[in-house]
Design an enzyme around this catalytic site. Structure first.
Site, PDB file in Angstrom:
ATOM      1  N   CYS A 122       0.793  -1.223   0.000  1.00  0.00           N
ATOM      2  CA  CYS A 122       0.000   0.000   0.000  1.00  0.00           C
ATOM      3  C   CYS A 122       0.829   1.278   0.000  1.00  0.00           C
ATOM      4  CB  CYS A 122      -1.006  -0.045   1.139  1.00  0.00           C
ATOM      5  SG  CYS A 122      -2.364  -1.205   0.767  1.00  0.00           S
ATOM      6  N   ASP A 123       0.136   2.396   0.175  1.00  0.00           N
ATOM      7  CA  ASP A 123       0.579   3.711  -0.276  1.00  0.00           C
ATOM      8  C   ASP A 123       1.999   4.110   0.111  1.00  0.00           C
ATOM      9  OD1 ASP A 123      -2.081   3.595  -0.917  1.00  0.00           O
ATOM     10  OD2 ASP A 123      -2.480   5.672  -0.426  1.00  0.00           O
ATOM     11  N   LYS A 124       2.353   4.041   1.389  1.00  0.00           N
ATOM     12  CA  LYS A 124       3.677   4.530   1.809  1.00  0.00           C
ATOM     13  C   LYS A 124       4.672   3.403   1.995  1.00  0.00           C
ATOM     14  CE  LYS A 124       1.726   8.370   1.687  1.00  0.00           C
ATOM     15  NZ  LYS A 124       0.443   7.769   1.335  1.00  0.00           N
ATOM     16  N   CYS A 195      -6.487  -1.071  -2.979  1.00  0.00           N
ATOM     17  CA  CYS A 195      -7.737  -0.600  -3.579  1.00  0.00           C
ATOM     18  C   CYS A 195      -7.683  -0.657  -5.100  1.00  0.00           C
ATOM     19  CB  CYS A 195      -8.064   0.799  -3.089  1.00  0.00           C
ATOM     20  SG  CYS A 195      -8.410   0.849  -1.320  1.00  0.00           S
ATOM     21  N   SER A 517      -5.257  11.879  -2.508  1.00  0.00           N
ATOM     22  CA  SER A 517      -5.300  10.436  -2.634  1.00  0.00           C
ATOM     23  C   SER A 517      -5.230  10.073  -4.106  1.00  0.00           C
ATOM     24  CB  SER A 517      -6.616   9.911  -2.042  1.00  0.00           C
ATOM     25  OG  SER A 517      -6.889   8.617  -2.503  1.00  0.00           O
TER      26      SER A 517
END
Length: 615
Positions: A122-124, A195, A517
């Site tokens: 995920c993101d980070k 996601c 986002s």
């Protein structure tokens, strides 16, 4: 010939104590002298993109040990941006990137590991591990948890595809009934995985393929699909090959700084622009380049953004396609193949999946190859069964999508737009630049002139939008949300989602020194640099000011005279210790975040820490 780093702790009588401890972890007599491969996992039960990773380290470890190595796993933290969104938790998201990078460095260097496998998603987490990998410069390979299946539900007798953003927008839209909102919420995120759209997590996992540090399919193969298991096993085998090449044959092409060099960073950014990736990727590529001592800057991103067409349009920029559709169309290799045929790619760079990118494309680009195994690999599809289990299904599409005229991935001739999916704007509001995800902006909004509506925080902006203060034609300005001013550079997904829910998604613009986002669409301009807390012009904008945005001209302008702007700056500086601080904002900031803010740079530098301040 390079010596194994692990020899520092495994060789010599003086290391008897260290060897005793290694033995206590299961190392046997005949293991000493083998390369020690660190596995940086990021399993957590807090994050759907990581909830299924608990056993992935064991898979990789088994492959490493079968190939003659010693595998040692550890874990990093992982923050879920969606769950942290809309409250003080979002202050911790971007700073967690530096903690992850540091923790990987600490573990690998403290234990003298010889090579590294990064299990991220995920993101980070992917960016943090990427920064650490380039900082360490030992053999490395990335393998992510994979994307979530797209949500699907039937509303008004129509089957629709969903993702997280749909749930957020519906929840804030008074026109959506409670029953429909709940149905969307229950259907939006059906499985484990990152996601399902081209949000930050999936964008970054795709970029690791373009950087040459992960295997084909890493960014697009669904988390639930049985075929993804082989990516983990192959990652274990490949890292042993990379370690052997470097330590036994002095082959420096196995090192990440020689794989992810300047050309590879250009390839990654070219891919990002072509697929309309998350604007957050700009932050993370800039930060990673600095760790690898690669001179890759906003100027390079601006230059590429003017050359690269938009070849792949995915949610949130369209509801039609999600990551499962990108995979069916050939995944990252399919997009890179089209870029290569358009002469927009450096195909001579090294890659962990082959001798160079040209070799990898020849084998994995579905337009170039008729290999039945490759076509089967990219036909892996969703099952539509809610689950948190990896490798739980083996469904396949009847065929791959190699329609480059009207399919998910297009050729340059039939591009969604000859303008790429990301652009760098500059002007007196953003002297060092800002970023807009053009893939999500309606064409009629590529030029926009509006009246500033200024908010000193995301919280105030949300209240203002929901309270009716923002009207059509406004440019919402959210400031003091940058890396230093937040601190932590919050994402602004709630303000953009609430603008949509009030029917203002295409009637307003939003600019901020914060970020967005990957799920954001609309005329949303972030990463304004310098940020307000660093003396940026965005801190001098007043409600009612005219702001002019021109994406084709790559400009953003506060329409006041230079004399007036200088006068406002003088007045701000006269405030002394209260200058460049948000008016009336009440926010609890922990010691950890205060420490981060002391060293944080603006977004044009990747929001990395400026360690020169420590000297």
């Amino acid at each position: 010939m390079p010596k194994l780093r692990s020899a520092t702790s495994t060789e010599g009588r003086n290391m008897a104590g260290a060897r005793a401890l290694w033995r206590a972890t299961g190392v046997k007599d005949n293991d000493f002298g083998k390369p020690i491969i660190a596995i940086a996992n990021s399993f957590t039960q807090f994050v759907p993109g990581h909830v299924h990773l608990k056993d992935m380290g064991s898979l990789v470890a088994g492959a490493i040990e079968e190939a003659g190595g010693i595998a040692k796993e550890f874990n990093t933290i992982a923050v879920d941006d969606g769950i942290a969104m809309g409250h003080g938790g979002m202050l911790y998201s971007l700073p967690s990137r530096e903690l992850i990078a540091d923790s990987v460095e600490y573990m690998v260097n403290a234990h003298c590991a010889d090579a590294l496998v990064c299990i991220s998603n995920c993101d980070k987490i992917t960016p943090g591990m990427l920064m650490a990998s380039l900082r360490l410069n030992i053999p490395v390979i990335f393998v992510s948890g994979g994307p979530m299946e797209a949500g699907k539900t039937k509303l008004s007798d129509q089957l629709i595809k969903l993702d997280l953003v749909d749930a957020m927008v519906a929840g804030a839209d008074s026109r959506v009934s409670d029953a429909d909102s709940e149905q969307i919420e229950r259907s939006a995120c059906p499985t484990c995985g990152s996601c399902s759209g081209m949000f930050t997590a999936n964008s970054m996992n795709c970029l690791t393929e373009a950087l040459g540090l992960s295997l084909p399919g890493n960014g697009s193969m669904l988390a639930t699909h049985a075929d993804r298991r082989e990516l983990f096993l192959e990652a274990g085998r490949r890292i042993m090959d990379l370690a052997t090449r470097y330590y036994q044959h002095d082959d420096e092409s196995a090192l990440p700084r020689n794989i992810a060099n300047f050309k590879a960073f250009e390839n990654a950014m070219t891919l990002d622009i072509a697929m309309g990736g998350s604007s957050n990727t700009v932050l993370h590529l800039l930060a990673s380049a600095q760790e690898g001592e690669v001179d890759f800057t906003m100027d390079d991103i601006d230059r590429l953004s003017r050359l690269v067409p938009h070849l792949c349009k995915v949610a949130p920029s369209t509801p039609k396609y999600h990551m499962e559709d990108v995979h069916r169309a050939g995944g990252v290799m399919g997009i890179l193949g089209e870029l290569d045929r358009a002469n927009l790619l450096h195909n001579d760079v090294y890659h962990v999946a082959g001798s160079n990118l040209a070799d990898v494309l020849a084998r994995f680009d579905i337009v170039q190859t008729d290999d039945a195994a490759v076509h089967k690999f990219f036909s892996a599809g969703p099952a539509g069964i809610p689950t948190t289990k990896a490798f739980s299904q083996d469904c396949r599409w009847d065929s791959v999508d190699n329609d480059r005229k009207e399919g998910c991935i297009r050729s340059r001739e039939f591009a969604f737009s000859q303008e790429g999916g990301l652009a760098v704007l500059s002007g007196n509001v953003a002297l060092d630049g800002c970023i807009v995800k053009t893939a999500g902006v309606e064409v009629e909004n590529h030029t926009f002139i509006g009246s500033a509506r200024v908010f000193e925080s995301q919280d105030d902006a949300v209240a203002g939008i929901l309270g009716g203060e923002v009207v059509a034609g406004d440019v919402v300005v959210i400031r003091y949300e940058g890396p230093k001013g937040g601190p932590g550079m919050q994402e602004m997904l709630y303000p953009t989602s609430y603008l949509k829910s009030r029917g203002l998604g295409t009637k307003c613009a939003l600019i901020t020194d914060g970020r967005f986002s990957g799920g954001t669409s609309g005329l949303s301009i972030g990463h304004v640099s310098p940020e307000a807390a660093a003396g940026g012009t965005i801190g001098l904008v007043q409600t009612g000011d005219r702001i002019e945005i021109d994406i084709p001209a790559r400009s953003i302008k506060l329409a006041i005279s230079d004399i007036e702007l200088a006068a406002r700056r003088t007045a701000m500086e006269a405030l002394g210790k209260d200058a460049w601080k948000p008016l009336g904002r009440v926010r609890q900031v922990s010691m950890a975040l205060k420490a981060y803010a002391l060293l944080a740079t603006s977004a044009d530098k990747g929001a990395v820490r400026d360690t020169s301040k420590l000297v």
